[in-house]
Design a protein around this motif. Sequence first.
Motif, PDB file in Angstrom:
ATOM      1  N   VAL A 664       0.807  -1.079  -0.234  1.00  0.00           N
ATOM      2  CA  VAL A 664       0.059  -0.172   0.156  1.00  0.00           C
ATOM      3  C   VAL A 664       0.945   1.287  -0.078  1.00  0.00           C
ATOM      4  CG1 VAL A 664      -1.639   1.313   1.077  1.00  0.00           C
ATOM      5  CG2 VAL A 664      -1.626  -1.171   1.120  1.00  0.00           C
ATOM      6  N   VAL A 665       1.870   1.226   0.742  1.00  0.00           N
ATOM      7  CA  VAL A 665       2.905   2.462   0.891  1.00  0.00           C
ATOM      8  C   VAL A 665       3.477   2.717  -0.565  1.00  0.00           C
ATOM      9  CG1 VAL A 665       5.092   3.106   1.788  1.00  0.00           C
ATOM     10  CG2 VAL A 665       3.666   2.203   3.287  1.00  0.00           C
ATOM     11  N   ALA A 666       3.765   1.575  -1.174  1.00  0.00           N
ATOM     12  CA  ALA A 666       4.548   1.710  -2.735  1.00  0.00           C
ATOM     13  C   ALA A 666       3.363   2.352  -3.517  1.00  0.00           C
ATOM     14  CB  ALA A 666       5.160   0.554  -3.046  1.00  0.00           C
ATOM     15  N   LEU A 667       2.311   1.624  -3.333  1.00  0.00           N
ATOM     16  CA  LEU A 667       1.272   2.282  -4.215  1.00  0.00           C
ATOM     17  C   LEU A 667       0.868   3.768  -4.177  1.00  0.00           C
ATOM     18  CD1 LEU A 667      -1.136  -0.791  -4.326  1.00  0.00           C
ATOM     19  CD2 LEU A 667       0.223   0.096  -6.296  1.00  0.00           C
ATOM     20  N   LEU A 668       0.933   4.245  -2.860  1.00  0.00           N
ATOM     21  CA  LEU A 668       0.484   5.528  -2.347  1.00  0.00           C
ATOM     22  C   LEU A 668       1.866   6.427  -3.120  1.00  0.00           C
ATOM     23  CD1 LEU A 668      -0.904   5.090   1.164  1.00  0.00           C
ATOM     24  CD2 LEU A 668      -2.101   5.990  -1.065  1.00  0.00           C
ATOM     25  N   TYR A 669       2.936   6.080  -3.019  1.00  0.00           N
ATOM     26  CA  TYR A 669       4.146   6.738  -3.409  1.00  0.00           C
ATOM     27  C   TYR A 669       4.149   6.923  -4.847  1.00  0.00           C
ATOM     28  CZ  TYR A 669       6.229   8.129   1.188  1.00  0.00           C
ATOM     29  OH  TYR A 669       6.383   8.652   2.302  1.00  0.00           O
ATOM     30  N   GLY A 670       3.719   6.012  -5.532  1.00  0.00           N
ATOM     31  CA  GLY A 670       3.389   5.780  -7.021  1.00  0.00           C
ATOM     32  C   GLY A 670       2.368   6.716  -7.405  1.00  0.00           C
ATOM     33  N   LEU A 671       1.417   6.818  -6.495  1.00  0.00           N
ATOM     34  CA  LEU A 671       0.367   7.921  -6.898  1.00  0.00           C
ATOM     35  C   LEU A 671       0.845   9.261  -6.729  1.00  0.00           C
ATOM     36  CD1 LEU A 671      -2.908   6.200  -5.535  1.00  0.00           C
ATOM     37  CD2 LEU A 671      -2.217   6.555  -8.011  1.00  0.00           C
ATOM     38  N   ALA A 672       1.598   9.478  -5.786  1.00  0.00           N
ATOM     39  CA  ALA A 672       2.358  10.771  -5.378  1.00  0.00           C
ATOM     40  C   ALA A 672       3.233  11.157  -6.395  1.00  0.00           C
ATOM     41  CB  ALA A 672       3.276  10.793  -4.358  1.00  0.00           C
ATOM     42  N   LEU A 673       3.974  10.085  -7.241  1.00  0.00           N
ATOM     43  CA  LEU A 673       4.821  10.337  -8.361  1.00  0.00           C
ATOM     44  C   LEU A 673       4.056  10.997  -9.593  1.00  0.00           C
ATOM     45  CD1 LEU A 673       7.510  10.300  -9.665  1.00  0.00           C
ATOM     46  CD2 LEU A 673       7.134   7.619 -10.035  1.00  0.00           C
ATOM     47  N   LEU A 674       3.078  10.192  -9.833  1.00  0.00           N
ATOM     48  CA  LEU A 674       2.193  10.502 -10.992  1.00  0.00           C
ATOM     49  C   LEU A 674       1.449  11.965 -11.081  1.00  0.00           C
ATOM     50  CD1 LEU A 674       0.263   7.264 -11.544  1.00  0.00           C
ATOM     51  CD2 LEU A 674       2.108   7.978 -12.831  1.00  0.00           C
ATOM     52  N   THR A 675       0.912  12.103  -9.706  1.00  0.00           N
ATOM     53  CA  THR A 675       0.281  13.512  -9.339  1.00  0.00           C
ATOM     54  C   THR A 675       1.166  14.719  -9.564  1.00  0.00           C
ATOM     55  OG1 THR A 675      -0.009  12.937  -7.256  1.00  0.00           O
ATOM     56  CG2 THR A 675      -2.016  12.275  -8.498  1.00  0.00           C
ATOM     57  N   GLY A 676       2.475  14.256  -8.929  1.00  0.00           N
ATOM     58  CA  GLY A 676       3.237  15.364  -8.739  1.00  0.00           C
ATOM     59  C   GLY A 676       4.562  15.525  -9.603  1.00  0.00           C
ATOM     60  N   ARG A 677       4.360  14.695 -10.795  1.00  0.00           N
ATOM     61  CA  ARG A 677       5.521  14.770 -11.654  1.00  0.00           C
ATOM     62  C   ARG A 677       5.964  15.997 -12.237  1.00  0.00           C
ATOM     63  NH1 ARG A 677       0.911  12.522 -14.057  1.00  0.00           N
ATOM     64  NH2 ARG A 677       0.401  13.174 -16.029  1.00  0.00           N
ATOM     65  N   LYS A 678       5.099  16.875 -12.426  1.00  0.00           N
ATOM     66  CA  LYS A 678       5.566  18.228 -13.145  1.00  0.00           C
ATOM     67  C   LYS A 678       6.588  18.877 -11.802  1.00  0.00           C
ATOM     68  CE  LYS A 678       1.465  20.895 -11.259  1.00  0.00           C
ATOM     69  NZ  LYS A 678       0.384  21.582 -11.570  1.00  0.00           N
ATOM     70  N   HIS A 679       6.527  18.510 -10.650  1.00  0.00           N
ATOM     71  CA  HIS A 679       7.481  19.133  -9.697  1.00  0.00           C
ATOM     72  C   HIS A 679       8.705  18.585  -9.806  1.00  0.00           C
ATOM     73  CE1 HIS A 679       4.006  21.356  -8.172  1.00  0.00           C
ATOM     74  NE2 HIS A 679       3.359  20.091  -8.134  1.00  0.00           N
ATOM     75  N   LEU A 680       8.942  17.396 -10.508  1.00  0.00           N
ATOM     76  CA  LEU A 680      10.385  16.666 -10.575  1.00  0.00           C
ATOM     77  C   LEU A 680      11.253  17.277 -11.723  1.00  0.00           C
ATOM     78  CD1 LEU A 680       8.976  13.002 -10.444  1.00  0.00           C
ATOM     79  CD2 LEU A 680       9.737  14.557  -8.517  1.00  0.00           C
ATOM     80  N   VAL A 681      11.794  18.548 -11.329  1.00  0.00           N
ATOM     81  CA  VAL A 681      12.386  19.350 -11.932  1.00  0.00           C
ATOM     82  C   VAL A 681      13.799  19.450 -11.085  1.00  0.00           C
ATOM     83  CG1 VAL A 681      10.587  20.550 -13.194  1.00  0.00           C
ATOM     84  CG2 VAL A 681      11.659  21.605 -11.044  1.00  0.00           C
ATOM     85  N   THR A 682      14.838  19.914 -11.776  1.00  0.00           N
ATOM     86  CA  THR A 682      16.482  19.907 -11.266  1.00  0.00           C
ATOM     87  C   THR A 682      16.044  20.997 -10.049  1.00  0.00           C
ATOM     88  OG1 THR A 682      17.076  19.727 -13.297  1.00  0.00           O
ATOM     89  CG2 THR A 682      18.575  20.662 -11.376  1.00  0.00           C
ATOM     90  N   SER A 683      16.349  20.483  -8.915  1.00  0.00           N
ATOM     91  CA  SER A 683      16.434  21.138  -7.790  1.00  0.00           C
ATOM     92  C   SER A 683      17.528  21.993  -7.808  1.00  0.00           C
ATOM     93  CB  SER A 683      16.577  20.271  -6.377  1.00  0.00           C
ATOM     94  OG  SER A 683      16.739  21.073  -5.238  1.00  0.00           O
ATOM     95  N   ARG A 684      17.037  23.490  -7.324  1.00  0.00           N
ATOM     96  CA  ARG A 684      17.909  24.450  -7.185  1.00  0.00           C
ATOM     97  C   ARG A 684      18.382  24.979  -5.780  1.00  0.00           C
ATOM     98  NH1 ARG A 684      19.882  25.362 -12.108  1.00  0.00           N
ATOM     99  NH2 ARG A 684      18.333  25.016 -14.083  1.00  0.00           N
ATOM    100  N   ALA A 685      18.010  24.211  -4.862  1.00  0.00           N
ATOM    101  CA  ALA A 685      18.253  24.463  -3.465  1.00  0.00           C
ATOM    102  C   ALA A 685      19.383  25.086  -3.050  1.00  0.00           C
ATOM    103  CB  ALA A 685      17.343  23.468  -2.678  1.00  0.00           C
TER     104      ALA A 685
END
Length: 685
Positions: A664-685
Motif C-alpha cells: 500500500v505504501v508503494a502504491l501511495l508513493y506511486g500515486l504521489a509520483l504520478l500526480t506530482g511529476r511536474k514538480h520533478l524538476v532540477t532542484s536549485r536549493a
Amino acid sequence: MQQEHDPDARTAARPRPARTGLRVPTPGDRTRLVLASALMLFVELALIRWTSSNNLYLVHMTNFVLLASFLGIGLGFLRARASRDLFPLGPILLVTLVGFVLAFPVRTGTGRGGRWQLVGLLDLAPLPRWLSLSIIFALAVGTLMALAQEVARTFTRFEALEAYRLDVMGSLTGIAAFAALSFLRLPPLGWGLVGAAVFVVLLGRRLRLLRRGPAIALGALVLLLGAESVAGSFQWSPYYKIHTTQLSGGLFRVEVNNTPLQTALPVANLRRDSPFYLYPYTYAGSRDDVLVIGAGTGNDVAVALAQGAKRVDAVEIDPAIMQLGRDHHPDRPYSDPRVTTHVDDGRAFMERTDRHYDLILLALPDSATIVTGQSALRLENYLFTTQALTQARSLLKPDGTFAMYNYYEPWLLDRYANTVRTVYAASPCVQLGPSYGPRQQAVLTLRKDASTGGCTTTWTPRTAALEPSVDDRPFPYLGTRTIPSFYLWMLGLVLLASLAAVRTVAGPLTTMRPYVDLFFMGAAFLLLETKNVVQFALLFGTTWAVNAAVFAGVLLSVLAAIEVARRVTIRRPILLYAGLLAALAAAWLIPQDALLDLSLVPRFLAGVTIAFLPIFVANLLFAVRFKGAGSSTVAFGANLLGAMVGGALEYLALIFGFDALLIVVALLYGLALLTGRKHLVTSRA
C-alpha cells in the motif's frame, strides 16, 4: 505522535520568512520552538497513555486518541496566521479533558447480580460509548490545536528546513522526557508538573494579561492529577495504572487500567480453590527446569516450586507487577534462590535464551494493553503465533512439556488449540475448569514429541477450526479476517470530521488540487511508520523502551534527511522515488524469520537499516517537494487529509497482515509520483 507520524504534514504548514516579512529569528525563538514542540509531543504521549488507563472504551481503539491529536495539530497549523491566540486555551481545554475522564471513567466492576460488567463512577452505569468517545475526541482535538498553533506561529520566523530541524529536536526532547518519567515510574502528577512548568515558560507574561484563566487551569490540572496519583493504592508502571486491594489473611488483589488482573494466593489456597494452576503438571514429565512467561505476582512460580522445580525462569514484562509479587506474595516465590526473574517481553526472551526447559508455561499472558497508540498489537500478541510456539518447542528438552492456560471463550480456545496442533502436528490435551459467563478455564498441554503424557481428553474443534495467527498477522483475538464494524464506523466518522474541519479552516477543497501528491505522501508515511513499530516489536520485544527507541529512531531519520536536504542539491528528485521503491522492495523481500535467526547485534543493524532507510528517503523526497509548494497552508491541508486516510488504512493489516502495508505504501508513493511529476524538476536549493 504527530511529530513522528507525519513530518510531511507538519512541515507542509510551515511558511517561509520570505513571504512573511517577519524579523530575523533570535536564540530565544529557537528555544521557544524546541520547547513548544517538546510540549506538544509530551502532551500527546501522556494523553494516549493516560486516557486508556481510565476509560476501557479506549483499550481496543488502537489509534483513536492518536488520530484526534493528529487532527488537532493539523488544525493548529492551519490557524497559524489567525488573529486569535489559541495557546492560552490549551491549559483550559486540557484540564477539562482530564476532569471529564476522571468524572466519567469506564472500568470493570460488579453490577446487579454480582457479575462483572462495565461501570462508571460509584459503580453507576457508564456513559454510552459513542458519547464518551466523542467528547474525548473533541477535547483532545481542541487541546492539541491550541498547542500546535503556538508551534506554527514560531515556525513562521524561520526558513522551512531550519524550523523543521528545531521541531524535530523538540520532538526528541519530548520523547526523552516521557521515557524518563516512564523509567522512573512517576505517576500522572509528575507528568502534570512537567507539562505545567513548560506551559508557564511559554505563556510568559500572557499569564498576567488573561485574567488568570490559564494559571487557574494549570493549578487545577496539577491538583486533579495529584489527587489521582495519591488517592487509594495506585501506582504507575510503564504500562499500567495499578491498583492493589488488601484482602483478609494478608492477601491482595491487583487491578490494572481499571480491570482485574490477578489475586496473589498461597499454593494451599490455589490447590483448594483454583486447581487449574496445577493442571499443567498433571501429565508433564520432569519439571526440574521451568520457564513461566507471564509470571505476574508469582502464583505460577510458587506452584512450580511446590511441584519440585529446581530452577524457574520467571518472565514478566511489567517491573511494577513483579515487584508487587516480590514484596507481598504470601509464599514469597521471588525470594527463593531457585528463581531467576527477567523483566522482559516473553517472545523476546525466548528468542534470546539458550537454556532448555522441562516445562514452558504461558501463564495468563492477557494484557489488554496496546503496544503504542499506533498499532493494533497488544503486548502479548507475538506470543501466540505459530512462529512463537515453534520457538518454544525448540527450547524444550526431549521429554519437555509445553502448556498454556487462560479463561478462554470457546472460539479462542479453538484457535489456540489449532495453533498448537499446527506446530506439533497433534492435538493437545485439554483440561477444562469452571465457566465464568462466556469464558471457561482451560489448560492446553503437549509434550515436545507430540505425545500427551497419558492424557486421553484431547482437543477437537467445536466448529471449523480458526486459522492460527502468524507473525505477519498476529491478531489472535480477531475471529476472522475482517475489520470490526465499530472500527469502521469510528474511522468513517473521524475522516468526516477531519474533512469538515479542514474545509472550514482551509476553504474549498478544490484549492488543494495542486497538492494531491502531498495527500498521498501523508497517507504513505503514516503506514510506513506503523510497519516499523510492529517490526521492532517483533525483533526486540513489545517493551516501552523498544517503542520509545523506535520513535526516537524515526525522528533521527527525519533529522538526517533534513540535514542532507539543507546541504546537498538534489539535481534529479525522481531518483529519490527509485531509491524509495528499492528500499521498500528490500523490506518486502527480506523475511522477518531471517532477521530473527540473527544474533542480537546483526539483527539490530539489519533491522535499523531495513526500517529507517525508507523513512530517510521519504523525508528527503518531501523536503525537495516542499521547497516548490506555492501555498504552504493549502499544501498542509492536502497532506493532513492524506495522513488521516493513512491512519484508517492501518486497519488493512487486520485483513491482509503488516507486510501488505508495504505494498500500500508503494502504491501511495506511486500515486504521489504520478500526480506530482511536474514538480520533478532540477532542484536549485
